[in-house]
Design a protein around this motif. Structure first.
Motif, mmCIF file in Angstrom:
data_model
loop_
_atom_site.group_PDB
_atom_site.id
_atom_site.type_symbol
_atom_site.label_atom_id
_atom_site.label_comp_id
_atom_site.label_asym_id
_atom_site.label_seq_id
_atom_site.Cartn_x
_atom_site.Cartn_y
_atom_site.Cartn_z
ATOM 1 N N ASP A 281 34.719 -29.584 9.087
ATOM 2 C CA ASP A 281 34.384 -28.509 8.248
ATOM 3 C C ASP A 281 33.087 -28.347 8.222
ATOM 4 N N ALA B 212 29.173 -21.244 11.766
ATOM 5 C CA ALA B 212 28.943 -20.130 10.842
ATOM 6 C C ALA B 212 27.548 -19.661 10.284
ATOM 7 N N ASP B 213 26.937 -20.619 10.024
ATOM 8 C CA ASP B 213 25.563 -20.339 9.649
ATOM 9 C C ASP B 213 24.403 -20.233 10.783
ATOM 10 N N GLU C 262 36.500 -18.943 11.618
ATOM 11 C CA GLU C 262 37.281 -19.989 11.689
ATOM 12 C C GLU C 262 37.927 -19.815 13.037
ATOM 13 N N ARG D 199 30.623 -25.094 9.549
ATOM 14 C CA ARG D 199 29.767 -24.380 8.879
ATOM 15 C C ARG D 199 28.304 -24.189 9.419
ATOM 16 N N ASP D 200 28.158 -25.260 10.035
ATOM 17 C CA ASP D 200 26.875 -25.246 11.187
ATOM 18 C C ASP D 200 27.022 -23.863 12.102
ATOM 19 N N ARG E 105 19.793 -28.140 6.083
ATOM 20 C CA ARG E 105 20.829 -28.800 5.405
ATOM 21 C C ARG E 105 20.512 -30.279 5.227
#
Length: 594
Positions: free
Chosen positions: A247, A254-255, A261, A251-252, A316
């Motif tokens: 997950d 997506a950002d 997904e 997220r990496d 992050r």
């Protein structure tokens, strides 16, 4: 299906089972050898075959940084532990290991640096818990330890057949085996490439790159992937390859690249088809392949995407480290931080500031990852020495990073090496910040640590002057004039200790008495560490008893027992310390009754 049948190692699997089944043997075995031979997968295969033997569970723990990652989380999830909000993570891990060792569990400590690094976390003799340690380190004593060799030619061919099929292995397996020398880490993806090539009727030599340097290249498998899947691999290589949170990786992407997904799962599936990543909610990638990706250029046309992804990962990681540095008991933050590749070299092409290096070093230090913290703290020193945009060096910041390097070394027992860094910290802090302000409280901490390094080596006469200088600095306070009385009390205590260790009991007592007075006032938040106070009270009694003044000593020992029974600022009682204080009091009573 991304799984595969395990091949070979029958003799080693039998040895592990026999050793761990023998109550006369230690409950620990070690598998050592060079990267890529299959040590970790061998340990996992034993765990799979003997699941019924361990009703308490089987746990795979990354031991790269010293303290195994994930232990505190096991304490919460497996045992329902509700750790106090200020209980240090190393103590949470110790508690968890103690509980695990009392049950029929299997602990796999992967990639341990050395016997000394892993020893504190291993089950004791007679425990129902078993442990398998994997390591590159070769010299192990006290536990059964076996080298893991490359697969034999026959085993290698069986592995190729299991992935590419018997027909493909019959035609091309020997060439593949000869090229890769029995290393599963390379045979597995190469066999997957072979299966793809056969399925698409491609020339085998072209698909595998035979004639090129196969032993040093994963290019064949990488080349079968679409650029987006290649990009995903590069992003995964920036994380802890032993436990990549799926997950978090999503997220990496997506950002940094705007992936959804479905796109993420499609390309992850392609990577897993070639066995370049394996696993489910927690993914893994072999460290050799991760290192290969870090050396490799970004996929063509995806350079900007990769730069944005790595920047997002860096931001992050720094944010998590900053939170953890301020709340070092947050094991969830510690787990999140250790989800990244924490070697500084991995991030060498990312723009990092002194603050970034310093925060990462401090956070890793707070959670007991001293070897990993050391590298970041040394980078922080180099960044501070280079100065700001205007080239001006903030000596106060430099001193703080130098001090952290010293802590990393002294916590590993390297006192002589640490002392050099603490002395440099003293020199820097004496020059003050860019405004010329000297934080005497911070300076006092570095002076204290020089004394501590000397006293730990029995060099009490040399340590004395450093502790006395620490007292003078601590009495002045920080840049706002605030005095941390607890910190002052500890330096006062150490002056007394140096004197009493040299038999100067009358000279030592006034320093211990001053230490008691300071510690009774507490730290800058007025919190009194009763355990620390008890040590100073006890030492006054000790000085008196050494002079056979047992009646006077008795009251100090009683006060020490009362203080130690209240615990530290978190209410934690050191039972061993309390028992020793009671023993001193009992000794005095026996002398008075004679």
């Amino acid at each position: 299906m991304h799984g595969r049948r395990y091949v070979g190692r029958t003799d080693l699997l039998e040895r592990i089972a026999a050793a761990l089944g023998d109550d006369a043997q230690p409950p620990v075995v070690v598998l050592h050898g060079p990267p890529g031979v299959g040590k970790s997968e061998l340990a996992r295969e034993y765990a799979r075959r003997h699941a019924a033997r361990y009703p308490g569970g089987r746990y795979f723990l990354d031991a790269t940084g010293g303290m195994p990652g994930g232990l505190a989380a096991i304490g919460r999830n497996r045992f329902g532990a509700e750790f106090p909000g200020d209980r240090p993570i190393p103590e949470q891990c110790e508690w968890t290991v103690h509980r695990l060792c009392a049950e029929e569990t299997l602990l796999i400590f992967d990639n341990a640096a050395s016997p000394d690094a892993i020893r504190p976390w291993l089950p004791p003799s007679g425990a129902p818990c078993h442990a398998i340690v994997t390591s590159l380190f070769e010299r192990w004593q006290g536990w059964p330890a076996w080298p893991v060799p490359p697969l034999s030619a026959a085993e290698s061919r069986d592995l190729v057949a299991g992935i590419a099929g018997e027909a493909a292995a019959s035609r091309h397996g020997d060439a593949l085996v000869a090229a890769f020398g029995g290393l599963p880490v390379q045979l597995v993806p190469a066999s997957a490439v072979l299966a793809k090539a056969v399925g698409r009727d491609r020339p085998i030599s072209s698909a595998l790159g035979i004639g090129e340097d196969l032993q040093r290249s994963y290019g064949a498998a990488y080349g079968l992937l679409a650029p987006d899947a290649q990009l995903l691999l590069h992003a995964a290589a920036m994380r802890n390859c032993q436990r990549i949170d799926r997950d978090a990786l999503a997220r990496d992407m997506a950002d940094g690249a705007g992936w959804g997904e479905e796109r993420f799962l499609d390309h992850l599936d392609a990577c897993q088809d070639l066995h370049l990543m394996e696993g489910g909610a927690t993914l893994r990638m072999h460290q050799l392949y991760a290192a290969h990706l870090l050396r490799r250029a970004a996929p063509e046309g995806r350079e900007a995407d990769l730069a944005r992804i790595r920047t997002a990962q860096k931001d992050r990681m720094i944010a998590i480290a900053a939170e953890l540095a301020d709340a070092p008991a947050r094991s969830d933050l510690a787990d999140d931080l250790q989800g990244f590749a924490i070697a500084p070299d991995v991030w060498s092409d990312i723009d990092l500031s002194w603050r970034d290096y310093h925060i990462l070093g401090r956070a890793l230090l707070e959670v007991g990852q001293f070897p990993a913290a050391l590298s970041w703290c040394q980078r922080a020193v180099a960044a501070a020495e280079s100065g700001g945009i205007d080239g001006i060096v903030d000596q106060s910041s430099l001193g703080m990073s130098l001090h952290l390097v010293g802590i990393c070394l002294s916590q590993q027992g390297q006192y002589d090496e640490a002392m050099c860094w603490y002395r440099r910290a003293v020199t820097a802090k004496e020059e003050g910040d860019i405004h010329g302000r000297i934080d005497q409280e911070s300076l006092g901490r570095s002076l204290h640590e020089v004394g501590r390094c000397l006293s730990r080596q029995g060099r009490y006469d040399e340590a004395l002057s450093w502790y006395q200088r620490a007292v003078t600095a601590a009495e002045t306070g920080d840049i706002h004039g605030r005095v941390d009385q607890e910190s002052l009390g500890r330096s006062l205590h150490e002056v007394g200790f140096c004197l009493s260790q040299q038999g100067q009991y009358d000279e030592a007592m006034p320093w211990y008495q001053r230490a008691v007075t300071a510690k009774e006032q507490g730290d800058i938040h007025c919190r009194v560490d009763q355990g620390s106070l008890g040590r100073s009270l006890h030492q006054i009694g000790y000085c008196l008893s050494q002079q056979e003044r047992y009646g006077e000593a008795m009251s100090w020992f009683d006060r020490a027992v009362a203080a130690a029974g209240k615990g530290d600022i978190h209410g934690r009682v050191d039972d061993a310390l309390l028992a020793s204080f009671r023993q001193s009091a009992a000794f005095c009573r026996s002398k008075l009754s004679e």
